[in-house]
Enzyme design. Structure first.
Site, PDB file in Angstrom:
ATOM      1  N   GLU A  52       0.864  -1.189   0.000  1.00  0.00           N
ATOM      2  CA  GLU A  52       0.000   0.000   0.000  1.00  0.00           C
ATOM      3  C   GLU A  52       0.891   1.227   0.000  1.00  0.00           C
ATOM      4  O   GLU A  52       1.956   1.236   0.633  1.00  0.00           O
ATOM      5  CB  GLU A  52      -0.907   0.020   1.232  1.00  0.00           C
ATOM      6  CG  GLU A  52      -1.696   1.329   1.334  1.00  0.00           C
ATOM      7  CD  GLU A  52      -2.836   1.309   2.329  1.00  0.00           C
ATOM      8  OE1 GLU A  52      -2.857   0.429   3.200  1.00  0.00           O
ATOM      9  OE2 GLU A  52      -3.703   2.204   2.216  1.00  0.00           O
ATOM     10  N   CYS A 247      -6.537   0.908   2.797  1.00  0.00           N
ATOM     11  CA  CYS A 247      -7.503   2.011   2.812  1.00  0.00           C
ATOM     12  C   CYS A 247      -7.376   2.914   1.598  1.00  0.00           C
ATOM     13  O   CYS A 247      -8.310   3.645   1.259  1.00  0.00           O
ATOM     14  CB  CYS A 247      -7.304   2.840   4.063  1.00  0.00           C
ATOM     15  SG  CYS A 247      -7.774   1.982   5.555  1.00  0.00           S
ATOM     16  N   ASN A 378     -12.131  -2.988   0.462  1.00  0.00           N
ATOM     17  CA  ASN A 378     -11.073  -3.269   1.453  1.00  0.00           C
ATOM     18  C   ASN A 378     -11.691  -3.620   2.793  1.00  0.00           C
ATOM     19  O   ASN A 378     -12.185  -4.725   2.960  1.00  0.00           O
ATOM     20  CB  ASN A 378     -10.111  -2.074   1.543  1.00  0.00           C
ATOM     21  CG  ASN A 378      -9.037  -2.275   2.601  1.00  0.00           C
ATOM     22  OD1 ASN A 378      -8.452  -3.349   2.674  1.00  0.00           O
ATOM     23  ND2 ASN A 378      -8.786  -1.288   3.436  1.00  0.00           N
ATOM     24  N   GLU A 379     -11.694  -2.675   3.728  1.00  0.00           N
ATOM     25  CA  GLU A 379     -12.212  -3.017   5.064  1.00  0.00           C
ATOM     26  C   GLU A 379     -13.669  -2.577   5.195  1.00  0.00           C
ATOM     27  O   GLU A 379     -14.038  -1.921   6.159  1.00  0.00           O
ATOM     28  CB  GLU A 379     -11.365  -2.326   6.134  1.00  0.00           C
ATOM     29  CG  GLU A 379     -10.149  -3.116   6.520  1.00  0.00           C
ATOM     30  CD  GLU A 379      -9.340  -2.448   7.620  1.00  0.00           C
ATOM     31  OE1 GLU A 379      -9.624  -1.287   7.971  1.00  0.00           O
ATOM     32  OE2 GLU A 379      -8.410  -3.099   8.114  1.00  0.00           O
TER      33      GLU A 379
HETATM   34  O1  AHR Z   1      -2.135  -1.365   6.786  1.00  0.00           O
HETATM   35  C1  AHR Z   1      -2.600  -0.131   7.166  1.00  0.00           C
HETATM   36  C2  AHR Z   1      -4.105  -0.030   7.093  1.00  0.00           C
HETATM   37  O2  AHR Z   1      -4.690  -0.911   7.999  1.00  0.00           O
HETATM   38  C3  AHR Z   1      -4.716  -0.431   5.791  1.00  0.00           C
HETATM   39  O3  AHR Z   1      -4.712   0.600   4.879  1.00  0.00           O
HETATM   40  C4  AHR Z   1      -6.109  -0.792   6.166  1.00  0.00           C
HETATM   41  O4  AHR Z   1      -6.677  -1.735   5.315  1.00  0.00           O
HETATM   42  C5  AHR Z   1      -5.998  -1.239   7.588  1.00  0.00           C
HETATM   43  O5  AHR Z   1      -6.889  -0.594   8.408  1.00  0.00           O
END
Ligand code: AHR
Length: 662
Positions: A52, A247, A378-379
């Site tokens: 990321e 994220c 993602n989350e």
């Molecule tokens: O790894 C950091 C963050 O942690 C990522 O962007 C997210 O998916 C998670 O909350």
């Protein structure tokens, strides 16, 4: 009678005391490895990486560009730049916005030299400095357009005191927009230097895309990746690579979501947006953090291919981060998002006669990228996610049943949100459920048996983001790498033995985040730390590497006295058979501070061999590797005699991998 009772009682007390002595360290923990009973297949994708653009992992990190704000597209167009007029130069600079003509890269700068005296210097501060190495070559390039008169451009890298350590000869700008490129060498290593773009002559020119790259990029690709960082990824031998996050996929609001189509093709046409980690944490603000997308989806696929990792792109599902704006695209306007996913599959796998396959070929890769999985969101959590996921799944499964879908289970590995999504996604027959755990050591040790009794079905688990977080209070060192302790790495290894033992359920796992700049991070711990010139592998990195390079092809049952072994006397273990390389691999983690003797009994014929014992350990639980001391914790290896019964003394706080040739 009383006497007899007293004697019996004393005998019973002694037995209890003796028993507890045995449990607490006197007698070895006995492990039986059934090498003759290979069980579940271990996926070649089992151990992977999570990329990321957080902590300046892409711009200012893996993407080797040394110039920050190279095309004046930051909201403050001169951020990172400084103007100096030397020796009587009379010059001006104007930032021009032609937004109607070119939506993606609307700004450029006009430099006007009013007299033919001195030098007008435009200095770029780089990403916390410009780092160059002695006797290495660098490629300076700039797009320029002559407006009037005669203007010459040259470039120089200067050290912290402003003394040049490398420069180009002046080049006269002539005619319409074109790219001028010059290679030069640097005579000194400089960590926090600067780039000076020097203008001489009299007249006016327009400039854009001011760029400086090391020549020695990964695989020597012009405008490519930082070689030391890419090499560290290759050395992990990852089975898959998840990208571009995290994220960052979601964006704080939909406008700043990740859109893969805007990240391919001519780099000058890739539209810059704010990186969401720019403003995410008030205590770690990074006002100069933007995404240039110089590292875009084509480069991600290419990197996956280079390092032998199966690509796992995660796409926005019509939802922005629910911790931030929680903005969603309405369900009747979700089609463009789904179309992006369909087009991505065509871009990665489609024939060169298809629209997106043809573009892939045009970009230099006619062969398919062999995409087998896609993450939807993602989350994300809640009913709004399920509603959108179902629309994605209907379209994607119909058009591409061969591509497995990865779904979210929310940000936590338990609780109502998690339970709801886990149950729903099993019913929906998702390919993988992505579980995230950023948790303290106790959680990791306890959850080493998490999957022993997990529901076994067609939907598999992807441990998509995890890292052991040791509470700040336990950290005494101010260096950011200090959160990547050997203790955290050992706890992760303990959990990973549980993932491996249950490789029929957990088929992919990746530590997160991957990269962090020591001078510009937002989140820690991280797997690899770096600055302008160096990078360091953490103890956690070595754990990932040990598991990935000693994966095996089938799980072997391990037990002690018939019981599964997870945490008995602080020992965690797993064993695998590597049919491809004819090896028996036993992993033993000692999560206590003291030496433990483990007696390993192997069922099956491995007697009379020599085995390799690789060990990662630290006498100080809080020991870590830093840029200035990169080798405090690293694996060591020795050869031992291997018999049917083996007594192994495991150091306290250690990860041990025993490799027995078969
Ligand atoms: O790894 C950091 C963050 O942690 C990522 O962007 C997210 O998916 C998670 O909350």
């Amino acid at each position: 009678m009383n006497q007899i009772n007293r004697l019996l009682k004393r005998a019973a007390l002694l037995a209890v005391a003796f028993g507890s002595l045995q449990v607490h360290g006197q007698s070895p923990v006995k492990i039986t490895v059934a090498a003759n009973q290979p069980g579940a297949r271990i996926s070649p994708h089992m151990w992977g990486i999570f990329f990321e653009d957080i902590n300046f992992a892409a711009d200012g990190g893996l993407y080797a560009e040394l110039v920050k704000n190279r095309s004046f597209e930051f909201p403050m167009p001169m951020m990172g730049w400084k103007q100096t007029r030397l020796d009587g130069a009379d010059a001006s600079l104007l930032v021009v916005n032609r937004s109607n003509a070119d939506g993606n890269n609307p700004r450029y700068a006009t430099v006007t030299l009013n007299n033919d005296k001195g030098r007008f210097v435009l200095t770029n501060e780089g990403f916390r400095g410009v780092g160059v190495e002695k006797d290495h070559a660098y490629n300076f390039s700039i797009m320029a357009h002559a407006v009037s008169g005669d203007v010459n451009i040259s470039a120089e890298v200067v050290d912290e005191k402003g003394s040049p350590v490398g420069h180009t000869e002046p080049v006269k700008v002539a005619g319409d927009w074109k790219t001028y490129q010059v290679k030069f060498a640097c005579s000194q290593t400089v960590d926090k230097g600067k780039l000076n773009v020097v203008f001489t002559g009299k007249g006016s020119i327009d400039i854009d895309m001011v760029s400086l790259f090391p020549e020695d990029t990964w695989k020597h690709r012009p405008g490519g990746l930082r070689a030391d960082l890419a090499q560290k990824l290759a050395d992990l031998h990852p089975g898959f690579m998840r990208f571009p996050g995290g994220c960052i996929v979601e964006g704080r609001e939909l406008l700043n979501r990740y859109q893969w189509k805007k990240t391919i093709g001519n780099v000058a046409e890739r539209q810059l947006i704010m990186n969401r980690w720019n403003v995410e944490f008030s205590y770690r603000n990074a006002p100069d953090y933007f995404q240039s997308f110089g590292l875009g989806f084509f480069e991600y696929f290419q990197l996956c291919e280079d390092i032998g990792a199966s690509p796992l792109p995660i796409l926005n599902c019509g939802m922005a981060c629910q911790f931030n704006s929680a903005e969603v695209a309405s369900v009747n306007q979700i089609d463009p998002y789904i179309q992006d996913a369909l087009d991505l599959i065509e871009f990665a796998n489609g024939a060169t006669t298809t629209k997106w396959g043809a573009l892939r070929a045009k970009l230099g890769h006619p062969q398919p990228f062999n995409l087998k999985m896609i993450g939807v969101g993602n989350e994300q959590w809640g009913e709004q996610y399920v509603e959108r996921y179902k629309l994605f799944a209907a379209a994607l499964k119909k058009a591409h049943p061969e591509v497995k879908l990865v779904t979210s289970s929310g940000p936590d590995p338990d609780g109502d949100r998690f339970n709801y999504l886990t149950q729903t996604m099993r019913t929906e027959k998702a390919g993988f459920i992505d579980e995230h755990y950023y948790r303290p050591p106790e959680w990791f040790l306890k959850n080493a048996s998490r999957y022993d009794n997990y529901e076994r079905g067609d939907t598999k688990i992807f441990a998509g983001e995890y890292a052991c977080h040791i509470p700040d209070a336990s950290q005494k060192d101010t260096r950011p790498e200090s959160h990547n302790t050997i203790w955290a790495a050992v706890c992760e290894a303990a959990l990973m033995t549980g993932l491996e033992r249950n490789a029929d359920v957990v088929q992919m796992a990746s530590y997160a985040p991957l990269f962090a700049r020591t001078d510009a991070w937002q989140w820690r711990p991280d797997l690899i730390w770096f600055d302008n010139l160096h990078s360091v592998a953490t103890p956690n990195y070595y754990v990932q590497q040990l598991f990935a390079t000693n994966r095996g092809t089938a799980v072997l049952p391990t037990h002690t006295d018939g019981k599964s072994l997870a945490g008995q006397d602080s020992i965690y273990s797993s064993a695998t058979l590597d049919a491809d390389n004819h090896r028996l691999i036993i992993k033993l983690v000692n999560a206590s501070a003291s030496v433990k003797t483990v007696s390993v009994n192997v069922l099956g014929n491995t007697t009379g061999k020599k085995a390799e014992w690789i060990q990662l350990s630290g006498t100080d639980k809080l020991a870590f590797n830093s840029i200035d001391h990169p080798d405090v914790i690293k694996p060591s290896s020795r050869t031992i005699a291997w018999t049917r019964d083996n007594n192994l003394k495991l150091d306290g706080v250690s990860v041990n991998v025993i490799v027995v040739p078969l």
